[in-house]
Enzyme design. Structure first.
Site, short mmCIF file in Angstrom:
data_model
loop_
_atom_site.label_atom_id
_atom_site.label_comp_id
_atom_site.label_asym_id
_atom_site.label_seq_id
_atom_site.Cartn_x
_atom_site.Cartn_y
_atom_site.Cartn_z
N ASP A 36 0.83 -1.20 0.00
CA ASP A 36 0.00 0.00 0.00
C ASP A 36 0.87 1.26 0.00
O ASP A 36 1.99 1.24 0.49
CB ASP A 36 -0.89 -0.04 1.26
CG ASP A 36 -2.21 0.65 1.06
OD1 ASP A 36 -2.43 1.22 -0.02
OD2 ASP A 36 -3.01 0.63 2.00
N HIS A 53 2.93 3.89 -8.88
CA HIS A 53 2.82 2.47 -9.22
C HIS A 53 4.10 1.98 -9.89
O HIS A 53 4.56 0.87 -9.64
CB HIS A 53 1.62 2.23 -10.15
CG HIS A 53 0.31 2.53 -9.49
ND1 HIS A 53 0.03 2.16 -8.19
CD2 HIS A 53 -0.80 3.17 -9.94
CE1 HIS A 53 -1.19 2.56 -7.88
NE2 HIS A 53 -1.72 3.18 -8.91
N LEU A 147 12.51 -19.51 -5.34
CA LEU A 147 11.44 -18.69 -4.77
C LEU A 147 10.18 -18.75 -5.63
O LEU A 147 10.25 -18.60 -6.85
CB LEU A 147 11.92 -17.24 -4.68
CG LEU A 147 10.86 -16.19 -4.27
CD1 LEU A 147 10.53 -16.31 -2.80
CD2 LEU A 147 11.34 -14.78 -4.60
C1 V07 Z 1 1.77 -3.69 -9.73
C2 V07 Z 1 3.46 -2.36 -8.44
C3 V07 Z 1 3.59 -2.78 -7.01
C4 V07 Z 1 2.73 -1.97 -6.08
C5 V07 Z 1 1.28 -2.30 -6.15
C6 V07 Z 1 0.46 -1.80 -7.30
C7 V07 Z 1 1.18 -1.55 -8.59
C8 V07 Z 1 4.36 -6.01 -10.31
C9 V07 Z 1 3.31 -6.63 -10.95
C10 V07 Z 1 3.33 -7.95 -11.59
C11 V07 Z 1 2.20 -8.74 -11.60
C12 V07 Z 1 2.22 -9.98 -12.20
C13 V07 Z 1 3.37 -10.45 -12.77
C14 V07 Z 1 4.51 -9.68 -12.78
C15 V07 Z 1 4.49 -8.43 -12.19
C16 V07 Z 1 2.22 -5.77 -10.79
C17 V07 Z 1 0.10 -4.94 -10.91
C18 V07 Z 1 0.47 -3.83 -10.18
C19 V07 Z 1 -1.30 -5.07 -11.38
F1 V07 Z 1 3.40 -11.67 -13.34
N1 V07 Z 1 3.97 -4.87 -9.80
N2 V07 Z 1 2.66 -4.70 -10.07
N3 V07 Z 1 0.96 -5.92 -11.21
N4 V07 Z 1 2.15 -2.59 -8.98
#
Ligand code: V07
Length: 262
Positions: A36, A53, A147
């Site tokens: 968050d 983000h 991991l």
């Molecule tokens: C997202 C970055 C981290 C903070 C929270 C919201 C924004 C990495 C991914 C991701 C997801 C699946 C995957 C590889 C990377 C991601 C979303 C949002 C929707 F296989 N960060 N991140 N996906 N944020």
């Protein structure tokens, strides 16, 4: 990988020593994080929310590396909740592009580190392009033994439980299960986490102290650790702080938990 068969690698031991973490103390096997504070981080800098983000995505990479170095087995990250659809479309569109951005730059290192990418949540409701990227990453890493990097995407715990209940009802209707047979392990088996150990430690950043529909069943015995640090500012040191707090609490239970080491 050798290190997984013969306990901790030299690299892991060195890191634990540097971080003043005891080898004898339990390193949590499974850490779950509610990431968050990305919007708040951006607002503080008069930047658009998507900049937060993007920075948060960089933190995911940093923390995944650190978790891997420590020999943590599962890292579950709440990337997108079923509630997040209520955000402005432009923001949702940006978020849906983040997995691709992340994997484009991190995939070589994911393979090198033997990291396995997994996800939980209602994948079918995600844009087709996002689904394709996720499917490819899961497929390419499915035989990796390091991991487990488990992303909760379009995940909601109550929806997960409802789905599990329906699936169990169908089994009962079809005569594959009887009502008397249903116990906690039955329910575990129908959750999206059936193949994972329960989280040992839950971290939530940015000062909010709620679960927000995250892993309600799975967190029954989990230690919770909250920090005011915003997710983009979260780093290796903050993670160590959380693990230290976890170890300190676990030490208090003395003998019994100690015997679980190995
Ligand atoms: C997202 C970055 C981290 C903070 C929270 C919201 C924004 C990495 C991914 C991701 C997801 C699946 C995957 C590889 C990377 C991601 C979303 C949002 C929707 F296989 N960060 N991140 N996906 N944020």
């Amino acid at each position: 990988m050798l290190k997984k068969i013969f306990g901790k690698s030299q690299k892991e031991k060195k890191l634990l020593k540097e971080q003043n973490l005891s080898e004898i103390d339990l390193i949590p096997s499974h850490i779950a994080i509610i990431m968050d504070g990305n919007g708040r981080w951006a607002k503080k800098r008069a930047m658009p929310r998507i900049a937060g983000h993007h920075e948060g995505m960089k933190t995911v990479r940093k923390i995944a590396r650190c978790a891997d170095d420590l020999g943590i087995k599962v890292l579950t990250l709440y990337a997108f909740s079923t509630e997040n659809w209520k955000r402005p479309k432009s923001e949702v569109d940006y978020l849906m592009g983040l997995p691709e951005k992340f994997l484009k730059s991190f995939m070589p290192e994911i393979m090198e580190r033997d990291i396995r990418v997994q996800m939980m949540g209602e994948k079918e409701a995600l844009p087709a392009s996002t689904q394709a990227v996720l499917n490819e990453a899961m497929e390419r890493t499915k035989n990796n033994n390091g991991l487990i990097l488990n992303f909760a995407m379009n995940y909601g715990s109550r929806a997960e439980i409802v789905r599990a209940m329906k699936d169990i009802m169908v089994e009962v209707k079809n005569g594959n299960l009887t009502v008397d047979m249903i116990d906690e392990s039955t329910i575990n088996n129908y959750l999206m986490t059936s193949q994972l150990p329960e989280p040992d430690l839950l971290i939530r950043t940015s000062g909010e102290v709620r679960l927000s529909n995250f892993m309600l069943w799975q967190l029954a015995y989990t230690e919770f650790w909250f920090t005011d640090t915003l997710w983009p500012d979260f780093d290796e040191e903050t993670l160590m702080e959380a693990i230290h707090a976890f170890q300190k609490r676990n030490r208090r239970y003395g003998g019994l938990k100690g015997e679980e080491i190995n």
